[in-house]
Design a protein around this motif. Structure first.
Motif, PDB file in Angstrom:
ATOM      1  N   ASN A 404       0.743  -1.148   0.034  1.00  0.00           N
ATOM      2  CA  ASN A 404       0.153  -0.093   0.022  1.00  0.00           C
ATOM      3  C   ASN A 404       0.780   1.229  -0.146  1.00  0.00           C
ATOM      4  OD1 ASN A 404       0.623  -1.086   2.810  1.00  0.00           O
ATOM      5  ND2 ASN A 404      -0.540   0.430   3.551  1.00  0.00           N
ATOM      6  N   TYR A 405       2.005   1.283   0.586  1.00  0.00           N
ATOM      7  CA  TYR A 405       2.661   2.432   0.850  1.00  0.00           C
ATOM      8  C   TYR A 405       3.804   2.631  -0.186  1.00  0.00           C
ATOM      9  CZ  TYR A 405       1.669   4.372   5.281  1.00  0.00           C
ATOM     10  OH  TYR A 405       0.741   4.810   6.533  1.00  0.00           O
ATOM     11  N   GLU A 406       4.110   3.634  -0.642  1.00  0.00           N
ATOM     12  CA  GLU A 406       5.623   4.113  -1.304  1.00  0.00           C
ATOM     13  C   GLU A 406       6.459   4.852  -0.353  1.00  0.00           C
ATOM     14  OE1 GLU A 406       2.563   3.781  -3.083  1.00  0.00           O
ATOM     15  OE2 GLU A 406       3.668   2.600  -4.688  1.00  0.00           O
ATOM     16  N   LYS A 424      10.369  10.173   1.849  1.00  0.00           N
ATOM     17  CA  LYS A 424       8.958  10.847   1.880  1.00  0.00           C
ATOM     18  C   LYS A 424       8.059   9.519   1.607  1.00  0.00           C
ATOM     19  CE  LYS A 424       9.904  15.121  -0.503  1.00  0.00           C
ATOM     20  NZ  LYS A 424       9.784  15.870  -1.416  1.00  0.00           N
ATOM     21  N   LEU A 425       6.974   9.721   2.540  1.00  0.00           N
ATOM     22  CA  LEU A 425       6.325   8.495   2.517  1.00  0.00           C
ATOM     23  C   LEU A 425       4.888   9.096   1.708  1.00  0.00           C
ATOM     24  CD1 LEU A 425       7.486   7.955   5.221  1.00  0.00           C
ATOM     25  CD2 LEU A 425       5.168   6.839   5.766  1.00  0.00           C
ATOM     26  N   THR A 426       4.272   8.050   0.668  1.00  0.00           N
ATOM     27  CA  THR A 426       3.117   8.236  -0.011  1.00  0.00           C
ATOM     28  C   THR A 426       2.545   7.193  -0.113  1.00  0.00           C
ATOM     29  OG1 THR A 426       1.958   9.348  -1.775  1.00  0.00           O
ATOM     30  CG2 THR A 426       4.295   8.605  -2.066  1.00  0.00           C
ATOM     31  N   ASN A 455      -3.287   3.656  14.061  1.00  0.00           N
ATOM     32  CA  ASN A 455      -2.319   4.107  14.244  1.00  0.00           C
ATOM     33  C   ASN A 455      -0.957   3.212  14.155  1.00  0.00           C
ATOM     34  OD1 ASN A 455      -4.079   5.770  15.459  1.00  0.00           O
ATOM     35  ND2 ASN A 455      -3.932   5.136  17.783  1.00  0.00           N
ATOM     36  N   HIS A 456       0.139   3.784  13.604  1.00  0.00           N
ATOM     37  CA  HIS A 456       1.188   3.035  13.455  1.00  0.00           C
ATOM     38  C   HIS A 456       2.394   3.859  13.302  1.00  0.00           C
ATOM     39  CE1 HIS A 456      -0.216   4.426   9.412  1.00  0.00           C
ATOM     40  NE2 HIS A 456       1.165   4.498   9.205  1.00  0.00           N
ATOM     41  N   GLN A 457       3.717   3.183  13.411  1.00  0.00           N
ATOM     42  CA  GLN A 457       4.924   3.997  13.252  1.00  0.00           C
ATOM     43  C   GLN A 457       5.563   3.418  12.115  1.00  0.00           C
ATOM     44  OE1 GLN A 457       6.389   2.966  17.487  1.00  0.00           O
ATOM     45  NE2 GLN A 457       6.679   5.007  17.315  1.00  0.00           N
ATOM     46  N   HIS A 458       6.537   4.325  11.406  1.00  0.00           N
ATOM     47  CA  HIS A 458       7.236   3.897  10.466  1.00  0.00           C
ATOM     48  C   HIS A 458       8.810   4.164  11.114  1.00  0.00           C
ATOM     49  CE1 HIS A 458       4.535   4.176   7.186  1.00  0.00           C
ATOM     50  NE2 HIS A 458       3.954   5.105   7.799  1.00  0.00           N
ATOM     51  N   LEU A 459       9.631   3.335  11.216  1.00  0.00           N
ATOM     52  CA  LEU A 459      10.816   3.160  11.871  1.00  0.00           C
ATOM     53  C   LEU A 459      11.963   2.701  11.241  1.00  0.00           C
ATOM     54  CD1 LEU A 459       9.862   2.368  15.475  1.00  0.00           C
ATOM     55  CD2 LEU A 459      10.071   4.593  14.560  1.00  0.00           C
ATOM     56  N   THR A 623       5.766   8.758  13.948  1.00  0.00           N
ATOM     57  CA  THR A 623       4.652   7.907  14.339  1.00  0.00           C
ATOM     58  C   THR A 623       3.402   8.709  13.725  1.00  0.00           C
ATOM     59  OG1 THR A 623       5.423   7.668  16.454  1.00  0.00           O
ATOM     60  CG2 THR A 623       3.087   7.662  16.511  1.00  0.00           C
ATOM     61  N   HIS A 624       2.300   7.576  13.002  1.00  0.00           N
ATOM     62  CA  HIS A 624       1.621   8.361  11.909  1.00  0.00           C
ATOM     63  C   HIS A 624       0.058   8.044  12.622  1.00  0.00           C
ATOM     64  CE1 HIS A 624       0.305   7.994   7.414  1.00  0.00           C
ATOM     65  NE2 HIS A 624      -0.593   8.793   8.295  1.00  0.00           N
ATOM     66  N   PHE A 625      -0.571   9.092  13.067  1.00  0.00           N
ATOM     67  CA  PHE A 625      -1.972   8.938  13.258  1.00  0.00           C
ATOM     68  C   PHE A 625      -2.793   9.408  12.062  1.00  0.00           C
ATOM     69  CE2 PHE A 625      -0.064  10.077  17.905  1.00  0.00           C
ATOM     70  CZ  PHE A 625      -0.306   8.828  18.388  1.00  0.00           C
TER      71      PHE A 625
END
Ligand code: ABN
Ligand code: CU
Length: 700
Positions: A404-406, A424-426, A455-459, A623-625
């Motif tokens: 799902n993510y780029e 960059k996240l898209t 909710n999730h994180q991108h680490l 951290t992505h809300f």
């Protein structure tokens, strides 16, 4: 079980090794095929499916000896990492091929581990689940019909770790969706159950069904296609084109995969897992070629989801270690992914049979305007005395799609000696279906009617092997602290005193540290043996990273156990050849007990890391809300860190960049004073006024 196969390979006829230019170049298609042929010839009785055929980085000492004297020192042997699956056998065959000698030099069977999922592995899940009667039954319970099955889709994810199977089978969990039509963005229509798929037998072996059922949303989907935008009023018509002109071409020079740009020189590697790898980065400082970094890469990442309910507890993808940032990389398009004058590099990977897959334009190399590099004006003559230099930056980038993510990865070189990593996240949020008026308990947000996003994180874990002015480096943590002297005391009479407090790590144990925004904490890679002539401080590159959230899943959680690298912002280890993966080599289906990778290498923490060859591991991210603005496709969200020269150069290393404007005080006086000075760019004859006469002259 460990099998040494030198005897097997010795009766294998060695084909001539395909040639290669540079010891760090990724394997060519011919080399991939040659390595596969060597393995197959050595193991004729086995039916193999290749999972990895990738350059095994040459030992550093051998590489550096060759790089220092390529005319007299032989190139290191071309060695190749092999991971293969044997039909009907659990675990992997892990091998090493010496392409130079045409031999399989090592092979062992590893039980109880699972290899990375390739794009081929992902692709077969959807076809199988559509035909599975139990999945069809669940689709019907969700409100679909048997005829809808060709519009049922899934994102196949690694399973995290599930005690029911441990590592016995090679598993994927199918995160389920429905498309109301073939162009539907399925993320508008998630389904609530989760088939578990055996990748090797291609069968659904279980279906996880949540205690609370949520029928598929029948709402119209949200989409980003032209028709959907049309329905919302259509595309904007008020954007004038912006083109990038580089009339004299680019300022970088490429030899093979080595780039020279503005005093920097480095090699661009690429592999299935880390994607771009930058090696042997040096800076020509007025004739002295000074080493900066031996190797920089993104070595791992984890995306833990923070909702305790099914199936989110099992969603914590390690996108590099479980799928590969190279394997998922995009073929980039001119004027789309990058704008301007572009140089591309392609990539080649193996398929299951050991044939090569070609990815055109996998890496983009280009330059962009970098804004103001430095400026100063003097108030004394109404700012007429002034200097301004504009910068250019060099960007080496790739984009990979993790279902799902780029993730867009930009390695940026600046004229002041700074190296920046920008990500960059898209792409599209991972979503779940929600019932009318469902309480999401703070663990998710409704981003569209009937659609929740958890909710999730991108680490991310950055791996840096510094080589600041040589191999003997140390890492120091620097905190901005107030003076320890009390207010009113002779040493701090007015209470305003503060300074940097540097702590040099002596052991790997001491170096396990966390971020502290309150002290502007940073970490320096220093060469204690070279002091700056003015500051007296060691030559260094500073890691400046300010997006450093703590791992939110608790200590003892599955994620924390599996992703030990993410428990702290910084780890430092003594350098060891081919030690690259901080969550372990084989990440899928690890239980985290024991934690693989960094904790194994750090052990009791006594490893000496002072004034020696070290590796710095840095975990950063966001951290992505989720919010409705992130849907149905997310505007790119940037995050960034810098590696900045500190006490490295004698003074501003970009002083010799020709200024766009320079006027000394005596020139101002000679020109007739501040009011008479006309400021025109010395270097840019293209910029013009937006409105008025000059605009009209240009564009009529
Ligand atoms: N974002 C997790 C993921 C990555 C690749 C393929 C499937 C799922
Ligand atoms: Cu996110």
């Amino acid at each position: 079980m460990l099998e040494r196969l030198s005897q097997i390979s010795s009766h294998t006829k060695a084909a001539p090794a395909p040639s290669f230019d540079h010891p760090l170049d990724p394997l060519s298609g011919a080399e991939i095929r040659a390595a596969a042929a060597i393995v197959k010839a050595a193991l004729p009785e086995k039916t193999l499916a290749f999972n990895v055929i990738s350059l095994a980085d040459p030992p550093k000492a051998e590489f550096l000896a060759w790089a220092a004297s390529p005319e007299t020192v032989a190139k290191p042997a071309r060695e190749v990492d092999i991971v293969a699956l044997e039909a009907g056998v659990n675990g992997v065959l892990e091998g090493l091929v010496d392409l130079t000698a045409g031999k399989l030099i090592k092979i062992k069977h590893l039980d109880g581990v699972q290899p990375i999922l390739t794009v081929h592995d992902l692709a077969k899940v959807e076809l199988a689940i559509r035909k599975d009667p139990k999945v069809i039954e669940q689709c019907i319970i969700s409100g679909l019909t048997a005829e809808d099955m060709e519009r049922v889709y899934c994102d196949p994810w690694t399973i995290g770790y599930d005690e029911r199977w441990g590592t016995e089978r090679r598993l994927q969990q199918a995160i389920m969706y429905y498309r109301s039509d073939i162009d539907d963005s399925q993320y508008s229509h998630p389904l609530d159950f989760c088939p578990i798929f055996d990748t090797e037998t291609a069968e659904v072996i279980a279906i996880d069904i949540p205690p609370v059922r949520r029928p598929v949303s029948k709402r119209k989907h949200a989409n980003f296609h032209a028709a959907a935008v049309e329905a919302l009023g259509g595309y904007r018509t008020n954007i004038k084109p912006i083109y990038v002109e580089q009339p004299e071409g680019v300022s970088f020079k490429i030899t093979g995969r080595e780039i020279e740009w503005q005093n920097f020189k480095f090699h661009v590697g690429f592999n299935y897992r880390e994607g771009i790898v930058l090696n042997n980065i040096t800076y020509n400082d007025h004739g002295e070629v000074r080493p900066l970094f031996y190797r920089i890469s993104l070595s791992e990442m984890v995306v833990p989801y923070g909702c305790p309910d099914h199936p989110h507890h099992r969603k914590h993808a390690f996108d590099l270690g479980e799928y590969g940032g190279g394997y998922m990389t995009n073929s980039l398009a001119l004027g789309c992914d990058c704008k301007g004058v572009i140089h591309y590099m392609d990539a080649e990977f193996p398929d299951r049979k050991g044939e090569s897959i070609f990815i055109k334009n996998a890496i983009c190399i280009h330059e962009e305007d970098d804004g103001v590099l430095f400026k100063h004006s003097d108030f004394r003559d109404n700012y007429a005395t002034s200097v301004l230099a504009r910068g250019v930056k060099l960007i080496v980038s790739q984009i990979f799609t993790a279902a799902n993510y780029e993730y867009m990865v930009y390695w940026v070189f600046h004229m002041d000696g700074t190296i920046q990593l920008e990500i960059k996240l898209t792409g599209i949020l991972n979503t779940f279906v929600m019932n009318e008026d469902e309480d999401l308990h703070g663990f998710a947000t409704q981003v569209y009617p009937g659609v929740s996003a958890q909710n999730h994180q991108h680490l991310f874990c950055l791996r840096v092997n510094p080589m600041v002015d040589g191999l003997a480096n140390s890492i120091q943590m620097v905190d901005a602290v107030p003076s320890s002297e009390p207010v009113g005391s002779p040493a701090n009479k007015y209470g305003n005193a503060f300074m940097p407090k540097a702590t040099v790590f002596k052991t790997a144990g001491e170096a396990i540290t966390d971020y502290n925004g309150a002290t502007s904490r940073s970490w320096d890679m220093i060469n204690p043996n070279r002091k700056h002539p003015y500051s007296g401080k060691p030559s260094s590159y500073k890691l400046v990273s300010r997006e450093v959230p703590s791992l939110l899943p608790k200590p003892g959680s599955l994620v924390s156990n599996r992703a030990a690298f993410a428990r702290h912002a910084v780890h430092v280890t003594p350098y060891v050849d081919r030690q690259f993966y901080p969550a372990g080599t084989y990440v899928p289906q690890t239980s985290g007990v024991p934690s693989r990778g960094l904790p194994e290498w750090i052990g009791d923490g006594t490893g000496a890391i002072e004034n020696t060859d070290v590796v710095l591991w840095h975990t950063f991210g966001i951290t992505h809300f989720p919010a409705p603005e992130d849907f149905p496709i997310m505007p790119a969200e940037p995050m960034s860190l810098l590696l900045r020269p500190r006490n490295f150069f004698v003074q501003n290393p970009a002083l010799d960049v020709p200024p766009s404007h320079l006027m000394t005080t005596s020139q101002v006086i000679k020109a007739g004073g501040a009011d008479a000075v006309k400021v025109d760019s010395l270097t840019d004859k293209v910029s013009r006024l937006a409105f008025g006469e000059s605009a009209e002259k240009c564009c009529k």
